[in-house]
Design a protein around this motif. Sequence first.
Motif, PDB file in Angstrom:
ATOM      1  N   ARG A 171       0.830  -1.199   0.000  1.00 56.84           N
ATOM      2  CA  ARG A 171       0.000   0.000   0.000  1.00 56.84           C
ATOM      3  C   ARG A 171       0.866   1.251   0.000  1.00 56.84           C
ATOM      4  NH1 ARG A 171      -4.935  -1.428   2.597  1.00 56.84           N
ATOM      5  NH2 ARG A 171      -5.466   0.732   2.859  1.00 56.84           N
ATOM      6  N   GLU A 172       0.302   2.311  -0.571  1.00 52.50           N
ATOM      7  CA  GLU A 172       1.117   3.507  -0.757  1.00 52.50           C
ATOM      8  C   GLU A 172       1.533   4.176   0.549  1.00 52.50           C
ATOM      9  OE1 GLU A 172      -1.037   5.889  -3.552  1.00 52.50           O
ATOM     10  OE2 GLU A 172       0.002   4.989  -5.245  1.00 52.50           O
TER      11      GLU A 172
ATOM     12  N   GLN C  91      -0.617   8.476  -5.897  1.00 57.15           N
ATOM     13  CA  GLN C  91      -1.831   8.544  -6.708  1.00 57.15           C
ATOM     14  C   GLN C  91      -3.101   8.377  -5.890  1.00 57.15           C
ATOM     15  OE1 GLN C  91      -2.112   5.641  -9.862  1.00 57.15           O
ATOM     16  NE2 GLN C  91      -4.110   6.344 -10.458  1.00 57.15           N
ATOM     17  N   ASP C  92      -3.116   7.318  -5.085  1.00 52.94           N
ATOM     18  CA  ASP C  92      -4.376   6.901  -4.491  1.00 52.94           C
ATOM     19  C   ASP C  92      -4.578   7.584  -3.148  1.00 52.94           C
ATOM     20  OD1 ASP C  92      -6.479   5.668  -3.321  1.00 52.94           O
ATOM     21  OD2 ASP C  92      -5.927   3.662  -3.970  1.00 52.94           O
ATOM     22  N   TYR C  94      -6.679   7.160  -1.073  1.00 53.55           N
ATOM     23  CA  TYR C  94      -7.194   6.251  -0.052  1.00 53.55           C
ATOM     24  C   TYR C  94      -6.092   5.349   0.479  1.00 53.55           C
ATOM     25  CZ  TYR C  94     -11.589   8.209  -1.196  1.00 53.55           C
ATOM     26  OH  TYR C  94     -12.583   9.119  -1.348  1.00 53.55           O
ATOM     27  N   SER C  96      -2.841   5.842   0.284  1.00 49.81           N
ATOM     28  CA  SER C  96      -1.566   6.450   0.645  1.00 49.81           C
ATOM     29  C   SER C  96      -1.556   7.030   2.057  1.00 49.81           C
ATOM     30  CB  SER C  96      -1.190   7.531  -0.369  1.00 49.81           C
ATOM     31  OG  SER C  96      -2.159   8.538  -0.375  1.00 49.81           O
ATOM     32  N   GLY C 149     -11.824  12.415  -1.193  1.00 51.05           N
ATOM     33  CA  GLY C 149     -10.590  12.171  -1.931  1.00 51.05           C
ATOM     34  C   GLY C 149      -9.712  13.406  -2.073  1.00 51.05           C
ATOM     35  N   GLN C 153      -5.994  14.083  -0.496  1.00 43.77           N
ATOM     36  CA  GLN C 153      -4.820  14.399  -1.284  1.00 43.77           C
ATOM     37  C   GLN C 153      -4.107  15.618  -0.689  1.00 43.77           C
ATOM     38  OE1 GLN C 153      -3.381  12.332  -2.582  1.00 43.77           O
ATOM     39  NE2 GLN C 153      -3.145  12.347  -4.782  1.00 43.77           N
ATOM     40  N   ALA C 176      -6.731  10.261  -9.670  1.00 42.38           N
ATOM     41  CA  ALA C 176      -7.867   9.566  -9.068  1.00 42.38           C
ATOM     42  C   ALA C 176      -8.960  10.541  -8.634  1.00 42.38           C
ATOM     43  CB  ALA C 176      -7.386   8.737  -7.874  1.00 42.38           C
TER      44      ALA C 176
END
Lengths: 281, 332, 342
Positions: A171-172, C91-92, C94, C96, C149, C153, C176
């Motif tokens: 996961r990031e 990117q994500d 959720y 990250s 989202g 970010q 995203a």
Amino acid sequence: MANPVTEFWRRYRRNGAAVVGLAILCVVVAMALSAPVFFPTNPLRLVGPAELWPLTDARFPLGTDSLGRDIAAQLAHGAGTTLIIGLVASLVATTIGVGIGAAAGYYGGLVDDVLMRFTEIFQTIPNLIFLLALVAVLGPKIEHVVIGIGLISWTSVARLVRAEFMTLREREFVLASRAMGMSDLRIIVTQILPNAIPPVIVLASLIVAGAVLFESALAFLGLSDPNIASWGGLIGEGRLLIRTSWYVCALPGLAILLTVLALNLIGDGLNDVLNPMLKNR
Amino acid sequence: MSPLLQVCDLTTHLFTVEGVVKAVEGLSFDLDADETLALVGESGCGKSMTALSLMGLVPDPPGRIVGGQVLLGDRDLLQLSEHEMQKIRGNEIAMVFQEPMTSLNPVFTVGDQIVESVLTHRQVSRRQARERAVELLDLVRIPDPRGRFDDYPHRLSGGMRQRVMIAMALACDPDVLIADEPTTALDVTIQAQVLDLLGELQGEFGMGVILITHDLGVVAGIADRVVVMYAGRKVEEAPVDDIFASPLHPYTQGLLGSMPRPGLEERLREIPGVIPSLIDMTPGCSFAPRCAKAMARCREEQPDHATIGDARVVACFAAEEEVAGRGLAVDT
Amino acid sequence: MALLSIRDLMAHFETPRGTVYAVDGVNLDIGSGETVGLVGESGCGKSTLGKAILRLIEPNFGSIVLDSVDITHLKRRQLARHRHKVQMIFQDPYASLNPRATVGRIIEEPLMVNGWGSDRERKERVAWLLEKVGLPTDSLKRHPHEYSGGQRQRIGIARAIALNPKIVICDEAVSALDVSIRAQIINLLTDLRDELGLSYLFISHDLSVVEHIADRVCVMYLGKIVEIAERERLWAMPLHPYTQILMAAVPVLDPKIARERKKIIPRDELPSPLNPPGGCRFHTRCPYAQPKCRDEEPPLRPLQGRQSVACHLVTEQADGSIAYPTMAAEAAPKNDVRGAPA
């Protein structure tokens, strides 16, 4: 966002069976805690006539065993023994399992290979035989029983934690932690572990149930600590009298059945609450 | 001529523990044969739930269609039994999904999956179905269709899989094709190929296509008419040229303004705020909290759909005033 | 001297099905305060390149020089001293952010790990960061799942700039997000760049976003850079056939242009990076491919101005003009797309 405890209870409450399980467990815990109050003397002392049926003597509401020991007192004191063995054994198993699973899942590669082969060795040894051998060698003391049960129960935890770590490490947010220069140990403990813990809690509650059964089996075979009252020990005592005084086996058997059932129901309930897939349904 | 598909006042709610999610609220639109209608909006605007409602595939629980009509010819699809709906799905209305990776069954060859969808609705022999499947693979421009027939989905790239999905959807020559974000998961050059294919097939089959997308660029390239959705409602409907040339609703204007365009240096025009939750809806227009043109009235009253000219619809008090100021007929 | 200098970088992965040549010999410089866009389709190695710069993926060959220090082979401990100079936005929004940590903790974490300031100084810095990225101050004790989202970010951006980096790698940082939210985040990124003097490596598959934000743009195809040029120049005159196709495939926001423009639809699918074609890697899809393209790999050659291209068919003429393969003048959309009407 509501207080996490109330939120937890709100979700848990939705599973009726889990609430029943929790109620049964509360009764068992209450029994264990109140045992020294209601039965202040050693429950293994001979106090009355042997094989006294339940509900025949007001002094011994649940009767006496083949040696004339109070069954009610043994059950009450045994509750504590059973719970402590279950909890500590589960803790031992979870600690070993989390440690091995986390290392295998996080590092992968050779570390994973070695640790998983090691885990497989433990998985392939028949549990009860290993436990019997261990207790026979080390001697029937409660510490040995607990450690033995822990040693045969950790493999499922290790496999679960490894799988969780393998998905979470990709996961990031883990990448982000590495990008900021965090050490591996710190990533494992502060970043990944809190996310991997919920399913482990569910599994740990089931291991407690398994540990109760293992201890009973040991005691039944006369290999548990003879100086401590336990439910399995009581069944072991009663097995020779099963044709005549079957209650000596049946009463602790019922206690074990209910406790294990309760722990399984609680495990289910925890699973519903902690498994994010089911959230918001 | 009456339209191919008429959606009137469609309302779909999701009954969750947290409350009732008003996923689709009073949505109406028509679809003609030989037309591509784009349903555009951001996440949570109800566009995908609309598609599932038309297909009779709303997950229940938690979802339920609580009102409206979906007329295909003279039948109201919402009144049909599940058994009758099964005959419609794939036969008269077909659907292509976003994820080409998960919408194909990994254990069957792509050919067998197309054969299966032919056999579901057509009384033909397996051999005829096989012939049809090869024909369909050829139709969606898959090179060497006979060779690809026996391939498993994992052997195909995302673009190829999406072509297979389209072939399956076309197996029974449907009247209506619903494409839910069909190119979102694809690379831009592959997206161009698939959109091109969809456009050509639409002409060949004379289908009505409902294209669901968040990407206004995709809309410009392929749609004839556009319905813009926000928080479960239709906020604007217009022919594609009008939407891009003179958007009326402040949300449509905001969406277009927030797209980066070549040659424009300045800051992007952002729409402030966040996409609203569909549970605690405010009484007035749901866009009002983010709208620069919002008036007191917008926060109290839900604007009705006003028809402007003969082809445009907008749900906005400010836009109505502006249009009336320009001397155009507004019909509420 | 460039702030970040990448030379001959290679990152290969062994998989059960063979070696993936994700990044296969990349040279790239990023100057101070410069935004370099990195575009390409899935599997072209752009994300791997971003991660290799941070040494989240260990490169197999080549060098990464950051602020005059070669960090390619630094040991963990030494590397930690340079980490703060380059950070990443993922990117994500959720995946990250650690779902079990509070927002305050997430933003403070990089400061704690790098032993930045006292407890109070860190708290002040976190508050300042929250304000910078436009989050309410009551966010500290909340958890990521309470945010949408776009706001998530913002949290990720605050974390990335916490250590005052010189370069931020934005790996599909806005891909995203919904359109209306994406504009907010792009504007935030440009504001932060101007205010804090950041350099960005802006990795994206979305050409329109890159065109908006980047000073210079690199186009990657199957592990290699095929073209690199200043933004205006690249959009005015894309030389490499792949760049042309990529640009032509980008949907335009004008139905009339979309209908009229001639489509250059590339042949075929993206080849697998497991088995990249020999010669020019694009020759299997290139409408202009010659026999030479199949046999010989074209090097990335600098042409006049700051444009480099790796294509045999692009040649500099004697009079200084550049000959390059193209369908026709109308093939690529020109910059005559007008803004949205008010």
